[in-house]
Design a protein around this motif. Structure first.
Motif, PDB file in Angstrom:
ATOM      1  N   PHE A  70       0.026 -19.340 -11.423  1.00  0.00           N
ATOM      2  CA  PHE A  70       0.285 -20.708 -11.873  1.00  0.00           C
ATOM      3  C   PHE A  70       0.296 -20.771 -13.404  1.00  0.00           C
ATOM      4  N   LEU A  71      -0.672 -20.134 -14.024  1.00  0.00           N
ATOM      5  CA  LEU A  71      -0.815 -20.234 -15.472  1.00  0.00           C
ATOM      6  C   LEU A  71       0.318 -19.552 -16.230  1.00  0.00           C
ATOM      7  N   THR A  72       0.999 -18.602 -15.602  1.00  0.00           N
ATOM      8  CA  THR A  72       2.119 -17.953 -16.281  1.00  0.00           C
ATOM      9  C   THR A  72       3.299 -18.896 -16.478  1.00  0.00           C
ATOM     10  N   ARG A  73       3.313 -20.010 -15.773  1.00  0.00           N
ATOM     11  CA  ARG A  73       4.453 -20.934 -15.835  1.00  0.00           C
ATOM     12  C   ARG A  73       4.554 -21.638 -17.190  1.00  0.00           C
ATOM     13  N   TYR A  74       3.527 -21.509 -18.025  1.00  0.00           N
ATOM     14  CA  TYR A  74       3.522 -22.207 -19.312  1.00  0.00           C
ATOM     15  C   TYR A  74       3.994 -21.327 -20.465  1.00  0.00           C
ATOM     16  N   GLY A  75       4.478 -20.138 -20.144  1.00  0.00           N
ATOM     17  CA  GLY A  75       5.111 -19.291 -21.142  1.00  0.00           C
ATOM     18  C   GLY A  75       4.227 -19.034 -22.350  1.00  0.00           C
ATOM     19  N   ALA A  76       4.811 -19.186 -23.539  1.00  0.00           N
ATOM     20  CA  ALA A  76       4.099 -18.893 -24.775  1.00  0.00           C
ATOM     21  C   ALA A  76       2.894 -19.802 -24.990  1.00  0.00           C
ATOM     22  N   ALA A  77       2.898 -20.976 -24.377  1.00  0.00           N
ATOM     23  CA  ALA A  77       1.789 -21.926 -24.544  1.00  0.00           C
ATOM     24  C   ALA A  77       0.631 -21.660 -23.595  1.00  0.00           C
ATOM     25  N   ALA A  78       0.776 -20.698 -22.693  1.00  0.00           N
ATOM     26  CA  ALA A  78      -0.255 -20.455 -21.677  1.00  0.00           C
ATOM     27  C   ALA A  78      -1.651 -20.234 -22.258  1.00  0.00           C
ATOM     28  N   PRO A  79      -1.819 -19.497 -23.359  1.00  0.00           N
ATOM     29  CA  PRO A  79      -3.182 -19.322 -23.876  1.00  0.00           C
ATOM     30  C   PRO A  79      -3.865 -20.630 -24.257  1.00  0.00           C
ATOM     31  N   VAL A  80      -3.084 -21.620 -24.663  1.00  0.00           N
ATOM     32  CA  VAL A  80      -3.662 -22.924 -25.014  1.00  0.00           C
ATOM     33  C   VAL A  80      -3.860 -23.787 -23.775  1.00  0.00           C
ATOM     34  N   GLU A 248      22.607 -26.991 -12.007  1.00  0.00           N
ATOM     35  CA  GLU A 248      21.271 -27.533 -12.238  1.00  0.00           C
ATOM     36  C   GLU A 248      20.425 -27.243 -11.008  1.00  0.00           C
ATOM     37  N   GLY A 249      19.126 -27.420 -11.135  1.00  0.00           N
ATOM     38  CA  GLY A 249      18.228 -27.208 -10.004  1.00  0.00           C
ATOM     39  C   GLY A 249      16.989 -26.432 -10.383  1.00  0.00           C
ATOM     40  N   GLY A 250      16.004 -26.480  -9.494  1.00  0.00           N
ATOM     41  CA  GLY A 250      14.704 -25.910  -9.778  1.00  0.00           C
ATOM     42  C   GLY A 250      14.717 -24.436 -10.121  1.00  0.00           C
ATOM     43  N   ALA A 251      15.524 -23.640  -9.410  1.00  0.00           N
ATOM     44  CA  ALA A 251      15.564 -22.206  -9.705  1.00  0.00           C
ATOM     45  C   ALA A 251      16.040 -21.953 -11.131  1.00  0.00           C
ATOM     46  N   LEU A 252      16.946 -22.796 -11.609  1.00  0.00           N
ATOM     47  CA  LEU A 252      17.470 -22.665 -12.972  1.00  0.00           C
ATOM     48  C   LEU A 252      16.448 -23.141 -13.999  1.00  0.00           C
ATOM     49  N   TYR A 253      15.741 -24.231 -13.682  1.00  0.00           N
ATOM     50  CA  TYR A 253      14.773 -24.775 -14.636  1.00  0.00           C
ATOM     51  C   TYR A 253      13.689 -23.766 -14.979  1.00  0.00           C
ATOM     52  N   ALA A 254      13.330 -22.926 -14.015  1.00  0.00           N
ATOM     53  CA  ALA A 254      12.273 -21.945 -14.260  1.00  0.00           C
ATOM     54  C   ALA A 254      12.666 -20.935 -15.334  1.00  0.00           C
ATOM     55  N   LEU A 255      13.962 -20.759 -15.563  1.00  0.00           N
ATOM     56  CA  LEU A 255      14.452 -19.849 -16.600  1.00  0.00           C
ATOM     57  C   LEU A 255      14.978 -20.605 -17.805  1.00  0.00           C
ATOM     58  N   GLY A 256      14.743 -21.892 -17.838  1.00  0.00           N
ATOM     59  CA  GLY A 256      15.372 -22.747 -18.832  1.00  0.00           C
ATOM     60  C   GLY A 256      15.054 -22.391 -20.268  1.00  0.00           C
ATOM     61  N   ALA A 257      13.791 -22.091 -20.561  1.00  0.00           N
ATOM     62  CA  ALA A 257      13.414 -21.841 -21.951  1.00  0.00           C
ATOM     63  C   ALA A 257      14.131 -20.624 -22.536  1.00  0.00           C
ATOM     64  N   PRO A 258      14.086 -19.441 -21.892  1.00  0.00           N
ATOM     65  CA  PRO A 258      14.817 -18.308 -22.484  1.00  0.00           C
ATOM     66  C   PRO A 258      16.326 -18.505 -22.512  1.00  0.00           C
ATOM     67  N   LEU A 259      16.885 -19.152 -21.484  1.00  0.00           N
ATOM     68  CA  LEU A 259      18.318 -19.429 -21.499  1.00  0.00           C
ATOM     69  C   LEU A 259      18.689 -20.325 -22.682  1.00  0.00           C
TER      70      LEU A 259
END
Length: 420
Positions: A70-80, A248-259
């Motif tokens: 679950f915590l990995t879903r926050y990407g670079a902000a996960a440590p905070v 659009e859609g949930g599977a795409l949103y999960a990769l949204g930041a790097p895209l």
């Protein structure tokens, strides 16, 4: 002359919460439960409008996956973000919802929903609890910054209002859904105080693809189910939808930041779609090889792999027929269909935004280092997460972290009226 509200709860500590979304209301509940006088101000006519809108399609409050994942879903902000969520976990959030008299269930995707799927029953129960705790809600109060002596300034239907508070919690949301109150209008007020802000960027939004007119006519609105999307070493399983402008859609949103970041740098990004993720390349090739060569592509996909709907048209989009002629070539495209994305959709079409107050501006209690006594939570902060319950969970958890931070740091967070 502006109205002046004396510090409420004279003799008691008083907090102004600005923003009546989930983060603001959760912080208000936690603070009021500690005996603090809390007034929540919001520019809209009623509270939690974006929360209610989210509930129209089924209110997804959190996710049931293991906490470490679950915590990995926050990407670079996960440590905070991780300490907030470890303090108030998805299980804790479910227990809190149950305490409001609303049961929850886990869907087939692992997402957690309230029984009935709607936000309105939960919000009504929550507002009754807040009222019982003595929380005051003031609608149509748009925050306009601080006065010269450090008081809070608001525009109201009755005219300007000045409010003194011992501490302030900002929970004003990001810059998506402006018609529901999240318009990012607070950013210039904080920038004027020297707060470092990252530019707002669309998150959980669709991406543009240069579809051919013939494909749009045939495929617009069609779903792609049980797929896996891959980009930059990351893979996301789920669903997507073909739109007139792209995907659009949930599977795409999960990769949204790097895209989004690669498109900003290079002008495009190549996403790869696995249309049959439960079978490997060899198995797909073998199944296709059994189909008579004379059969149409549509029939071969349906009979050999159970793939129907928009899949045949998607495979043909911009591809010479020869590239699909052999079982091996067709299998390769089914397992790694390249789709070139050219832009992320605008912020007003996004579910949420990245950007806002940079996390380095906050101390461990979510207080702004440059504005002692002022705390900030929710989508105002520069973190992002995909849909699936991760956004709401971090808003709830972060709000509780800030409320606890106010309580433990109170002597240092309460400033004189000239603090700002």
């Amino acid at each position: 002359m502006p109205q002046t509200a004396e510090q409420e709860g004279r003799g008691r500590r008083a907090v102004a919460v600005i923003g009546a979304g989930p983060a603001g209301l959760m912080a208000a509940e936690a603070l009021a439960g500690r005996g603090i006088t809390v007034t929540v101000y919001d520019a809209m006519p009623s509270p939690a409008r974006k929360f209610l809108m989210a509930g129209r399609g089924g209110l997804n409050i959190t996710h049931s996956e293991p906490l470490d994942r679950f915590l990995t879903r926050y990407g670079a902000a996960a440590p905070v973000v991780a300490p907030w969520i470890r303090r108030f976990t998805p299980d804790d959030l479910r227990a809190w919802v149950h305490g409001l008299g609303i049961e929850t269930f886990v869907g087939s995707s692992g997402r957690v929903f309230p029984v009935g799927l709607k936000a309105s029953p939960l919000l009504r129960a929550w507002l009754r609890r807040l009222d019982g705790l003595g929380v005051t809600l003031k609608a149509r109060h748009r925050w306009t910054g601080w006065t010269d002596d450090g008081a809070l300034a608001f525009d109201t239907p009755e005219g300007p209002l000045v409010v003194a508070a011992d501490a302030t919690l900002l929970a004003l949301g990001g810059a998506s859904w402006p018609r529901l109150g999240s318009d990012g209008g607070w950013a210039p007020l904080l920038a004027a105080k020297g707060i470092d802000l990252a530019p707002f960027r669309a998150a959980n939004a669709g991406f543009d693809v240069a579809w051919s007119p013939a494909f749009i006519e045939r495929a617009e609105g069609q779903p792609l189910k049980r797929i896996a999307l891959s980009f930059a070493g990351q893979t996301s399983r789920g669903e997507a939808v073909v739109t007139r402008t792209g995907l659009e859609g949930g599977a795409l949103y999960a990769l949204g930041a790097p895209l989004r970041e690669v498109i900003a740098r290079d002008g495009q990004a190549v996403l790869r779609i696995d249309l049959k993720p439960d079978l490997d390349l060899a198995a797909i090739t073998a199944r296709l090889a059994k189909a008579p060569p004379s059969e149409s592509l549509k029939n071969r996909l349906r009979k050999a792999l159970g793939l129907e709907g928009v899949v045949p048209a998607l495979l043909r989009e911009g591809v010479p027929p020869a590239d699909l002629a052999t079982p091996a070539a067709l299998a390769q495209r089914l397992k790694a269909l390249p789709i070139t994305l050219t832009a992320i959709r605008p912020m007003d079409r996004a579910i949420s935004t990245a950007g806002g107050i940079t996390l380095t501006e906050l101390d461990d209690h979510l207080m702004l280092r440059r504005l002692p006594g002022v705390f900030a939570v929710g989508e105002m902060l520069d973190w992002e997460a995909p849909t699936g319950g991760y956004l709401l969970q971090a808003c709830f958890s972060g709000a509780l972290a800030a409320a606890e931070g106010m309580a433990v740091s109170w002597p240092s967070s309460v400033q004189t009226e000239n603090a700002y």
